[in-house]
Design a protein around this motif. Structure first.
Motif, short mmCIF file in Angstrom:
data_model
loop_
_atom_site.label_atom_id
_atom_site.label_comp_id
_atom_site.label_asym_id
_atom_site.label_seq_id
_atom_site.Cartn_x
_atom_site.Cartn_y
_atom_site.Cartn_z
N THR A 17 0.85 -1.19 0.00
CA THR A 17 0.00 0.00 0.00
C THR A 17 0.89 1.25 0.00
OG1 THR A 17 -0.12 0.35 2.39
CG2 THR A 17 -1.70 -1.22 1.44
N MET A 18 0.31 2.34 -0.45
CA MET A 18 1.09 3.58 -0.50
C MET A 18 1.59 3.95 0.89
SD MET A 18 0.23 7.39 -1.92
CE MET A 18 0.32 6.89 -3.62
N HIS A 19 0.74 3.80 1.89
CA HIS A 19 1.17 4.19 3.24
C HIS A 19 2.27 3.27 3.77
CE1 HIS A 19 -2.58 6.54 2.98
NE2 HIS A 19 -1.94 7.37 3.79
N GLU A 20 2.16 1.98 3.48
CA GLU A 20 3.22 1.06 3.89
C GLU A 20 4.54 1.43 3.23
OE1 GLU A 20 0.36 -2.93 4.28
OE2 GLU A 20 1.70 -2.68 2.57
N LEU A 21 4.45 1.75 1.94
CA LEU A 21 5.67 2.06 1.20
C LEU A 21 6.31 3.35 1.72
CD1 LEU A 21 7.52 1.20 -1.17
CD2 LEU A 21 6.21 2.79 -2.59
N VAL A 22 5.48 4.36 1.95
CA VAL A 22 6.01 5.63 2.45
C VAL A 22 6.65 5.40 3.83
CG1 VAL A 22 5.34 7.91 3.32
CG2 VAL A 22 4.54 7.14 1.08
N SER A 23 6.01 4.58 4.64
CA SER A 23 6.58 4.27 5.96
C SER A 23 7.94 3.59 5.81
CB SER A 23 5.65 3.35 6.75
OG SER A 23 4.38 3.93 6.88
N GLU A 24 7.96 2.62 4.91
CA GLU A 24 9.18 1.84 4.70
C GLU A 24 10.34 2.72 4.24
OE1 GLU A 24 8.42 -1.85 2.45
OE2 GLU A 24 10.01 -1.16 1.11
N VAL A 25 10.03 3.61 3.31
CA VAL A 25 11.11 4.42 2.72
C VAL A 25 11.55 5.54 3.64
CG1 VAL A 25 11.65 5.97 0.80
CG2 VAL A 25 10.50 3.80 0.36
N THR A 26 10.60 6.12 4.38
CA THR A 26 10.99 7.25 5.24
C THR A 26 11.43 6.78 6.62
OG1 THR A 26 8.73 7.52 6.09
CG2 THR A 26 9.34 8.80 4.13
N GLY A 27 11.10 5.53 6.97
CA GLY A 27 11.44 5.05 8.30
C GLY A 27 10.50 5.56 9.38
N GLU A 28 9.41 6.20 8.98
CA GLU A 28 8.43 6.70 9.95
C GLU A 28 7.08 6.05 9.64
OE1 GLU A 28 8.80 9.97 11.74
OE2 GLU A 28 10.83 10.43 11.04
N THR A 29 6.36 5.68 10.64
CA THR A 29 5.07 5.06 10.40
C THR A 29 4.08 6.11 9.89
OG1 THR A 29 5.49 3.47 12.14
CG2 THR A 29 3.20 3.74 11.42
N VAL A 30 3.59 5.89 8.70
CA VAL A 30 2.59 6.78 8.10
C VAL A 30 1.37 5.94 7.75
CG1 VAL A 30 2.07 8.28 6.15
CG2 VAL A 30 4.35 8.33 7.16
N THR A 31 0.21 6.38 8.23
CA THR A 31 -1.03 5.70 7.88
C THR A 31 -2.02 6.75 7.43
OG1 THR A 31 -2.12 5.95 10.02
CG2 THR A 31 -0.60 4.08 9.78
N ALA A 32 -3.22 6.30 7.08
CA ALA A 32 -4.26 7.25 6.67
C ALA A 32 -4.68 8.12 7.86
CB ALA A 32 -5.45 6.48 6.12
N GLU A 33 -4.31 7.71 9.06
CA GLU A 33 -4.69 8.50 10.24
C GLU A 33 -3.64 9.51 10.66
OE1 GLU A 33 -6.05 5.98 13.41
OE2 GLU A 33 -7.11 4.67 11.99
N THR A 34 -2.46 9.43 10.06
CA THR A 34 -1.39 10.35 10.44
C THR A 34 -1.84 11.80 10.22
OG1 THR A 34 0.23 8.69 9.78
CG2 THR A 34 1.03 10.95 10.05
N ASP A 35 -1.63 12.65 11.23
CA ASP A 35 -2.20 14.00 11.14
C ASP A 35 -1.35 14.93 10.27
OD1 ASP A 35 -0.32 15.65 12.78
OD2 ASP A 35 -0.90 14.15 14.29
N LEU A 36 -1.98 16.03 9.91
CA LEU A 36 -1.41 16.98 8.95
C LEU A 36 -0.05 17.51 9.40
CD1 LEU A 36 -2.12 18.44 6.30
CD2 LEU A 36 -3.19 20.23 7.68
N ASP A 37 0.06 17.89 10.68
CA ASP A 37 1.31 18.49 11.15
C ASP A 37 2.47 17.50 11.09
OD1 ASP A 37 0.09 20.88 11.57
OD2 ASP A 37 -0.33 20.52 13.71
N THR A 38 2.20 16.26 11.47
CA THR A 38 3.24 15.22 11.40
C THR A 38 3.71 15.04 9.96
OG1 THR A 38 2.15 14.12 13.25
CG2 THR A 38 3.77 12.83 11.99
N LEU A 39 2.74 15.04 9.03
CA LEU A 39 3.08 14.85 7.62
C LEU A 39 3.86 16.05 7.08
CD1 LEU A 39 -0.25 13.26 6.36
CD2 LEU A 39 1.99 12.14 6.50
#
Length: 485
Positions: free
Chosen positions: A305-327
């Motif tokens: 999934t896009m969120h899994e991939l973004v998490s994997e590449v950035t080393g930070e857990t990103v999901t559909a729930e991750t808030d705007l400021d964190t992103l």
RNA sequence: GGGCCGCUAGCUCAGUUGGUUAGAGCACCGGGCUUUUAACCCGGGUGUCCGGGGUUCGAAUCCCUGGCGGCCCA
């Protein structure tokens, strides 16, 4: 000798010829057919069989009273062996001439399969010399502007052109075999849509209004699904008024398929099977080398999934729930520019685009996209912030884009309104509201799995071409000018 | 749009620190050669050095500017 003298020397050779531009020549064999049929003929042996061949004379070797020429046709090359009375006519030919010859098929003492003739016939004169017989033509600009020279001189150019033809034929067979119908929809659109791109604008005199060259075929093909054509596809040129680089051409060939009652998971399997068949048909194998990677297209493509991939590449857990400021903070750490009106989905999309996509080598299906960046895809069945969408990526290049198609007209209108807001912020690639399309959806469109494949890109992957211009016969170039400053 | 690189004979290319008349191979022209295949041997030399402007006694070479192409970035 100067260019004009070379030209004149060739033109003069036409003077003594009564019929220098004949209309017709009857061929019995292509070069490859002779090589097949007479493969077992021994060196120095005559076959006793006649053949007539024609093609371009790409090399000649005159030795006293006999001569040898290499004739190139669409299938390959065959040697001409010109004897006694034909030598004068042969001597009068130039490399590049289109020549026909009839005679006995023999194999020379040196082992070269040949057509022995005593009357080589000029079928069309080449007033300009062909590319250098050894170096060919390597100047990229010449190869693109005068692709015919590339095709004459470079086997690689012929290989790629052929692979493209075979890829397209394979895809049509695949689709036709599954009950898909090939259709043609308008190229000139009153409203552009179906793709995230800036359109070319032209003017339609008869109705005195500006029109757009299509950026996608999507919105018309879906109207056909509404009309009850359950499986349709179109192979068509789409136009995007943007920059050119190794994976983008302003004119590109797109395949779009729509299958009623299928979803994006069905399409994942479908596209892999289609690409696997295309590889087998076009290049005889599913193992390919593209850019800096080697892989087997028959292997199951990784799905992430896009969120899994973004998490994997950035080393930070990103999901559909991750808030705007964190992103925003994450984007900032990757030096990405984030517009103030962007929501979480757009930021995730940006991080994916700029940071993650380029890391993918072997074919990978990236799925479950943020809704904000996918105005035409159906809400995800499990998470309303996502849509059912995937792209397959090879070596950082998007190969295809697919959705469970959004068929709820009320939701579709909201998505268009979201796009409208982006336009108001200056994003001119966002699609305007298409009322006629919405009206069609309001009549009821079945659930549908849709797919768009960049055919030029697919051919790149299959042939190992490292730029899209290599797989487009006549890529766009600026005009050649002689203007001085 | 920005950065870097390139443009020399028909083709593929070389050209030194700015210095004689700009070179090679292929192609082409003339001659020789009855089994060659990047044929070979002898002889010939083709040019808007991408265009324009400048510096200089002298520019393919240095500077400015424009064009076209390539690669990278946006």
């Amino acid at each position: 000798m100067a260019e004009e003298d070379l030209f004149e020397a060739r033109r003069r050779k036409l003077d003594g010829i009564s019929n220098a531009w004949p209309a017709r020549f009857v061929r019995t064999h292509l070069a490859a057919q002779i090589h097949d049929e007479f493969a077992n003929l021994q060196a120095g042996e005559d076959s006793g069989k006649q053949a007539s061949v024609a093609g371009r004379l790409v090399a000649s070797r005159v030795q006293g009273k006999v001569g040898f020429g290499d004739l190139q046709d669409s299938s390959g090359k065959i040697q001409l062996f010109v004897t006694s009375s034909g030598i004068e006519a042969f001597d009068n030919l130039d490399s590049g001439d289109i020549v026909g010859a009839s005679g006995e098929v023999i194999r020379t003492k040196r082992g070269e399969l040949s057509v022995r003739t005593d009357e080589p016939l000029l079928l069309a004169k080449a007033l300009r010399a062909p590319p250098d017989k050894w170096h060919g033509v390597s100047d990229t600009e010449v190869r693109y502007r005068q692709r015919y020279l590339d095709l004459i001189a470079n086997p690689e150019a012929r290989r790629i052109a052929r692979a493209r033809i075979d890829t397209l034929a394979s895809i049509r067979r695949f689709l036709d075999g599954r009950g898909f119908q090939e259709v043609e929809t308008p190229t000139l659109h009153p409203i552009f849509g179906g793709g995230y791109a800036q359109p070319f604008v032209t003017h339609y005199n008869a109705i005195d209004r500006d029109m757009f060259l299509r950026v996608a075929t999507e919105l018309y093909l879906k109207r056909l699904i509404v009309g009850g054509m359950d499986r349709v596809y179109e192979v068509g040129r789409v136009f995007r008024n943007e920059g050119v680089d190794w994976k983008h051409s302003p004119e590109a060939t797109m395949l779009e398929t729509y299958e009623a009652y299928a979803d994006y998971l069905d399409v994942m399997d479908f596209v892999q099977a289609m690409v696997r068949d295309a590889a087998t048909d076009a290049i005889g194998t599913t193992k390919v080398s593209f850019r800096d990677a080697d892989f087997d297209l028959a292997d199951d493509w990784r799905r992430v999934t896009m969120h899994e991939l973004v998490s994997e590449v950035t080393g930070e857990t990103v999901t559909a729930e991750t808030d705007l400021d964190t992103l925003k903070a994450l984007a900032g750490r990757h030096h990405l520019k984030v517009e103030p009106w962007w929501g979480p989905g757009m930021i995730v999309g940006e991080i994916y685009d700029k940071v993650a996509e380029g890391t993918l080598k072997a074919p990978t299906i990236v799925y479950d996209y943020p809704k904000e960046i996918s105005p035409l895809a159906k809400d995800h069945r499990d998470d309303p912030r996502l849509v059912e969408r995937f792209e397959a990526v090879v070596c950082g290049m998007e190969l295809c884009n697919a959705f469970s198609e959004l068929n709820d007209p009320i939701e579709q209108r909201k998505r268009f309104e979201g796009q409208q807001e982006l336009r108001e912020h200056g994003d001119m690639e966002a699609n305007p509201i298409d009322e006629a399309f919405l009206e069609a959806l309001e009549y009821g469109m079945p659930p549908t799995g849709g797919l768009g494949v960049g055919l030029d890109r697919l051919v790149m992957v299959l042939t190992g071409a490292n730029t899209i211009r290599e797989v487009i016969l006549f890529p766009a170039l600026r005009s050649e000018t002689t203007d001085s400053g």
